[in-house]
Write a protein that holds these residues in place. Structure first.
Motif, mmCIF file in Angstrom:
data_model
loop_
_atom_site.group_PDB
_atom_site.id
_atom_site.type_symbol
_atom_site.label_atom_id
_atom_site.label_comp_id
_atom_site.label_asym_id
_atom_site.label_seq_id
_atom_site.Cartn_x
_atom_site.Cartn_y
_atom_site.Cartn_z
ATOM 1 N N GLN A 1 0.848 -1.193 0.000
ATOM 2 C CA GLN A 1 0.000 0.000 0.000
ATOM 3 C C GLN A 1 0.881 1.240 0.000
ATOM 4 O O GLN A 1 1.526 1.564 0.996
ATOM 5 C CB GLN A 1 -0.943 0.019 1.205
ATOM 6 N N LEU B 1 1.401 5.375 -0.209
ATOM 7 C CA LEU B 1 0.719 6.469 0.479
ATOM 8 C C LEU B 1 -0.455 6.986 -0.339
ATOM 9 O O LEU B 1 -0.323 7.307 -1.522
ATOM 10 C CB LEU B 1 1.717 7.598 0.735
ATOM 11 N N GLY B 2 -1.634 7.022 0.280
ATOM 12 C CA GLY B 2 -2.804 7.566 -0.383
ATOM 13 C C GLY B 2 -3.444 6.651 -1.412
ATOM 14 O O GLY B 2 -4.329 7.077 -2.156
ATOM 15 N N GLN B 3 -3.008 5.405 -1.439
ATOM 16 C CA GLN B 3 -3.544 4.452 -2.416
ATOM 17 C C GLN B 3 -4.178 3.254 -1.712
ATOM 18 O O GLN B 3 -3.965 3.023 -0.524
ATOM 19 C CB GLN B 3 -2.419 3.942 -3.323
ATOM 20 N N GLY B 4 -4.944 2.492 -2.481
ATOM 21 C CA GLY B 4 -5.466 1.246 -1.949
ATOM 22 C C GLY B 4 -4.408 0.165 -1.988
ATOM 23 O O GLY B 4 -3.428 0.264 -2.721
ATOM 24 N N PRO B 5 -4.599 -0.883 -1.198
ATOM 25 C CA PRO B 5 -3.641 -1.994 -1.219
ATOM 26 C C PRO B 5 -3.583 -2.653 -2.593
ATOM 27 O O PRO B 5 -4.613 -2.786 -3.261
ATOM 28 C CB PRO B 5 -4.205 -2.959 -0.174
#
Lengths: 115, 113
Positions: free
Chosen positions: A37, A39-43
């Motif tokens: 994951q 930063l600021g994203q989905g896994p």
């Protein structure tokens, strides 16, 4: 404990170092997943184990990434010669069955920072 | 240095209001969907799931709606509480895979007391 346990929680590595991240899934859980994951994203999916068998490693970004689960419980994600773009939180998840994901139980993640 | 901006869609609501979080999924062959809640510094936590042969499913204070025609998923939270503040992700499973989930970008929900 009752949940998925990951260690270390935080890891700072110099570029080029090797790191190993550990996951203790919930006891008895057959399926184990690693996700990355940013930063600021989905896994994002990395790899999947069913017991000790690694059935899918299609999400591993490069051959510097290696995962194992030799006895079908604890898993280790190893990253060789770390690069800055490897900086992310690495999440481990487990589930009871071999079928549909159902309720995936996630650990709190290992945050890797590569300097 | 590292950017601290998340650049996530955000939703800000007052405590007690109902919240609706939307998600557009990508693959018309996806047959299973899950909503996760992720609090700061923690891993995602399962909230509710729905299969593609349903268009609505209710849980405790939460409802998921699925519109396959437009590939849209929504999560409704009733009587939103400060403890609901978190990032919410939808995830989809492609019909061809029994286990692999693809997560969306996420929505940051902030509940104001």
């Amino acid at each position: 404990g009752a949940g998925v346990s990951q260690s270390p929680r935080y890891k700072v590595a110099k570029r080029g170092q090797d790191v190993a991240l550990r996951c203790d899934p919930i006891s008895g859980h057959v399926s184990l997943f690693w996700y990355q994951q940013a930063l600021g994203q989905g896994p994002e999916f990395l790899t999947y184990f069913q017991n000790e068998a690694q059935l899918d490693k299609s999400g591993l970004p490069s051959d510097r990434f290696f995962a194992e689960r030799p006895e079908g419980s604890v898993s280790t994600l190893k990253i060789q010669r770390t690069q800055q773009e490897d900086s992310a939180v690495y999440l481990c998840a487990s589930s009871l069955g071999q079928g549909p994901p159902g309720e995936l139980f996630f650990g709190e993640g290992s945050r890797l920072t590569v300097l | 240095g590292e950017s601290v901006g998340l650049h996530l869609p955000t939703l800000s609501v007052q405590e007690g209001d109902n919240s609706i979080i939307n998600c557009a999924y990508s693959n018309s062959a996806s047959d299973y969907f899950i909503w996760y809640k992720q609090e700061s510094g923690k891993g995602p936590q399962f909230i509710i799931d729905i299969r593609s042969n349903m268009d609505k499913r209710q849980g405790q204070r939460v409802t998921v709606l699925l519109n396959k025609t437009v590939k849209h998923l929504s999560l409704q939270i009733a009587a939103t509480q400060p403890g609901d503040s978190a990032v919410y992700f939808c995830a989809e499973r492609y019909g061809g895979s029994n286990y692999k989930l693809t997560f969306g970008k996420g929505t940051l929900l902030t509940v104001n007391p």
